[in-house]
Design an enzyme around this catalytic site. Structure first.
Site, PDB file in Angstrom:
ATOM      1  N   ASP A 245      -2.400  21.363 -24.392  1.00 45.47           N
ATOM      2  CA  ASP A 245      -2.930  22.113 -23.446  1.00 45.47           C
ATOM      3  C   ASP A 245      -2.039  22.385 -22.313  1.00 45.47           C
ATOM      4  O   ASP A 245      -0.914  21.779 -22.418  1.00 45.47           O
ATOM      5  CB  ASP A 245      -4.284  21.434 -22.804  1.00 45.47           C
ATOM      6  CG  ASP A 245      -5.343  22.321 -22.276  1.00 45.47           C
ATOM      7  OD1 ASP A 245      -6.356  22.249 -22.212  1.00 45.47           O
ATOM      8  OD2 ASP A 245      -4.800  23.587 -22.054  1.00 45.47           O
TER       9      ASP A 245
HETATM   10  C1  GLC Z   1      -6.464  25.671 -20.261  1.00 40.79           C
HETATM   11  C2  GLC Z   1      -7.634  25.407 -21.302  1.00 40.79           C
HETATM   12  C3  GLC Z   1      -7.458  25.754 -22.707  1.00 40.79           C
HETATM   13  C4  GLC Z   1      -6.583  27.039 -22.513  1.00 40.79           C
HETATM   14  C5  GLC Z   1      -5.288  26.924 -21.827  1.00 40.79           C
HETATM   15  C6  GLC Z   1      -4.473  28.262 -21.701  1.00 40.79           C
HETATM   16  O1  GLC Z   1      -6.446  24.931 -18.948  1.00 40.79           O
HETATM   17  O2  GLC Z   1      -8.022  23.784 -21.196  1.00 40.79           O
HETATM   18  O3  GLC Z   1      -8.679  25.949 -23.100  1.00 40.79           O
HETATM   19  O4  GLC Z   1      -6.555  27.663 -23.775  1.00 40.79           O
HETATM   20  O5  GLC Z   1      -5.379  26.364 -20.572  1.00 40.79           O
HETATM   21  O6  GLC Z   1      -5.070  29.206 -21.016  1.00 40.79           O
END
Ligand code: GLC
Length: 713
Positions: A245
């Site tokens: 993430d």
């Molecule tokens: C985030 C989220 C994830 C997302 C990623 C990119 O903080 O937890 O679900 O795909 O960032 O935006």
């Protein structure tokens, strides 16, 4: 580029041709937006992730975007996309084909916008009704969530887009998510949250898995050898790659050796770009063998070949907005749940002369959840300028206005008042045939709701309107279970979730019976927080939107309280009754079950029965199969279901095959699912609390591993 070779063979050929620098380029992506004064990387599409093409190898740029409810770009003005309703709506449909269609639609839109990786496939189990991201997921049951999200992943990847199952694992709260440790016994995790991932991965074969921010039993998910190497890559033989993430990486060698394959946007969100210099140093020192780097690269390449990214590069093309909105509308129509309908107040007759439409910005559109999954409508935000102005806001409204859709159906007139002036709402309701009150609860990534109370005095509004007009219908646009102190005073309640791009039209069609509600709750609806395993979420709330934070976030959350008994299993174990049970949902007719027969055939438990439509209108039913294992203290589990459409008076014979893992307990020693010999109870449910037909059946002992367990969906 020899398409007669397998994805593995083709990945191997490219790997062999790569330089070390090219390998290190592939194992991390950059943030694809402009930020902190730095311009957007050249070639990026103003999205979550980007890696430049490597023309020498024929490797296209990796263009990554969010996410599960459509192509999301919080700040991409004017070039929006088509929003599906909440993931909870698709789950509530209990319809895997509908999930596939939704996935195919958002996958096609991602492709037409030039993306080749969609960060979509949220399947974290709902362990708390206040979790800010419930709307992105598929509820509390591992079989339902895994089946629905698995088919959504299939749909996305049918468009030659890599899907990303997430957030692996136990990311069931937003408060303190970057450090919170989810505590859960490994066996209980296997039989609940990890089972949802196992089922979804077995059905959808996502090219990527996104490891979560939080820790699991004290170890960060993105450097958790048990989660990544032992469970995902060894036990489940997962061949794809694990991406982090955004800001979830905390080491180089440790994360790489634990099974992380790609760092996401580390230049902005991690303490340093671990998968560059620090990891090169770890290779040079021997801490990380070159073979691990090669495996990381091989997994990424394999997924790109397996999902057709190499052979079918995304070509920018205009969206088919009308057809795509129809897909979103069908999902909302199939997933809305009719919770209450006293004296058949619904469906409304078109002969109505006056309808009061109150609250929820129903004159402009329908609500969308906030954060990285928020889809900007193609026509722009129908209600701009609401708080919070900054991420995870502002709240978006999809420009599909319930007021206009209702007005198109009544012979008389539907009039609107926004609900802030309760006296005006009471006045309008008192002089109308019926009153439809839209109540809303905005939720978003990065924070949890401090409680289940509807914000902005909506309870007072509903109570006052219901007092003025007994024919009051409440339509909920919310993230999960809420208090409804006025429930006994209103005629009907329709759970519309975040209704999606054509939500207004869908809601009107449901209210007027052009389509009958057929959704069933994908979670248990508690009466109040005292019924929950954890009545309080320390530190929940977000001051930025006026939610009072509740103290400091906790360092850990103890999911061992309920263990694998999530949701309806918790209520059964505690002998308490929720306000509405998992699987509950009304429609404009009623159904009955009989002639239940359970048989053990070819190593499968098959349950056959007749479903009859005993009412005067056609409708869709979702008979649910619940099984209780013989060991004492066991709680019943959803083992299968069927979604069936019947005309008035029609009877149909139905067979449901129980998923083998649901009949078993996970045994950590041989890493298999063990079914004990004994007498199993089979129950046919209208919900997890209302049964019509049961049987006992003796089953032989047995075991199955991942490859032999998964029964065809
Ligand atoms: C985030 C989220 C994830 C997302 C990623 C990119 O903080 O937890 O679900 O795909 O960032 O935006």
């Amino acid at each position: 580029m020899n398409t007669s070779l397998s994805a593995d063979q083709r990945a191997e050929l490219v790997l062999k041709a790569m330089t070390q620098d090219e390998k290190f380029r592939l194992i991390r992506t950059d943030f694809g937006e402009a930020r902190d004064g730095k311009p957007m990387p050249v070639g990026a599409l103003d999205s979550a992730g980007y890696m430049p093409a490597i023309p020498r190898l024929g490797l296209p740029a990796l263009q990554e975007t969010d996410a599960g409810l459509g192509v999301a770009r919080p700040d991409l003005s004017g070039k929006g996309a088509t929003a599906l309703p909440s993931g909870l709506a698709t789950a509530a449909s209990f319809d895997p084909q509908l999930a596939f269609a939704g996935g195919a639609m958002i996958g096609a839109e991602a492709r037409r916008k030039g993306f080749n990786i969609l960060l979509a496939g949220g399947v974290d189990l709902q362990r708390d009704p206040r979790n800010g991201r419930n709307f992105e997921y598929a509820g509390e049951d591992p079989l339902l969530a895994g089946t629905i999200v698995g088919h959504a992943v299939q749909g996305i990847q049918s468009q030659h887009i890599v899907a990303t199952i997430k957030h692996y694992a136990l990311n069931a709260l937003e408060t303190g998510r970057q450090t919170l440790s989810s505590q859960l016994d490994p066996k209980a995790a296997r039989e609940s949250d990890l089972l949802a991932f196992e089922i979804a991965i077995g059905i959808g074969h996502p090219g990527a898995v996104m490891c979560a921010y939080n820790r699991v039993n004290g170890v960060y998910a993105c450097e958790n050898d048990w989660l990544l190497n032992q469970v995902l890559k060894h036990d489940w033989a997962y061949p794809g790659f694990v991406m982090s993430d955004w800001g979830a990486v905390h080491s180089a060698g440790k994360a790489a050796m634990a099974g992380l394959d790609q760092e996401s946007a580390g230049e902005f969100f991690d303490a340093t770009v671990y998968f560059d210099k620090p990891l090169r140093a770890a290779v040079a020192s021997g801490e990380v063998p070159q073979a691990r780097i090669d495996d990381m690269v091989r997994r990424i390449l394999r997924s790109l070949f397996a999902e057709g990214v190499m052979d079918h590069p995304s070509q920018p093309a205009p969206l088919d907005a009308v057809a795509d909105a129809a897909v979103a509308q069908r999902a909302e129509e199939a997933g809305a749940v009719l919770l209450r309908n006293e004296h058949d107040l619904l469906p409304l007759a078109p002969t109505l002369t006056s309808v009061a439409v109150i609250g929820g910005h129903a004159d402009r559109g329908v609500l969308t959840g906030g954060g990285s999954s928020a889809v900007m409508p193609i026509a722009g935000n129908a209600v701009p300028g609401l708080a919070p102005p900054d991420w995870p806001g502002p709240p978006y409204y999809q420009p599909s206005a319930p007021l206009a859709a209702i007005n198109r159906r009544v012979q008389g007139k539907a009039q609107f008042t926004d609900g802030r002036d309760i006296a005006a709402a009471v006045q309008l309701a008192a002089h109308s045939d019926v009153a439809v009150v839209f109540v809303e609860q905005w939720a978003a990534e990065s924070f949890d709701l401090p409680d289940m109370t509807l914000p902005n005095h909506q309870d007072a509004l509903v109570a006052a309107v219901a007092k003025a007009n007994p024919h009051t219908i409440v339509v909920l646009e919310n993230n999960g279970p809420v208090h409804m102190p006025w429930l006994g005073q209103v005629g009907a309640v329709l759970e519309a979730w975040y209704p999606g791009a054509a939500g207004g039209e869908a809601i009107a069609r449901l209210l007027f019976g052009e389509v009958a509600p057929s959704g069933r709750l994908p979670f248990s609806w508690p009466r109040d927080e005292s019924q929950l395993p954890r009545p309080q979420i320390p530190g929940a709330g977000m001051a930025a939107i006026g939610l009072p934070p509740q103290g400091q976030p906790a360092d850990s959350v103890d999911y061992n309280i309920e263990g694998a008994d999530v949701g309806y299993r918790w209520f059964q174990r505690r002998g308490i009754e929720p306000l509405f049970p998992f699987g509950h949902g009304l429609t404009y007719t009623h159904f009955g079950y009989d002639k239940l027969q359970a048989q053990w055939k070819d190593g499968r438990l098959i349950v056959a029965f007749d479903v009859s439509n005993r009412g005067k209108r056609a409708g869709v039913d979702v008979p649910q199969l619940y099984v209780t294992l013989p060991a004492n203290g066991q709680t019943r589990r959803l083992a299968g279901w069927n979604r069936i459409s019947l005309k008035a008076g029609e009877t149909r014979h139905v067979e449901v095959t129980a998923d083998a893992r649901i009949l078993a307990s996970y045994d950590s020693a041989p890493h298999t699912w063990q079914r004990a010999a004994g007498r199993y109870q089979v129950q046919l449910g209208h919900s997890a609390a209302a049964f019509e037909g049961s049987a006992m059946i003796d089953l032989p002992a047995g075991e199955c591993s991942v490859s032999t367990c998964s029964t065809p969906p």
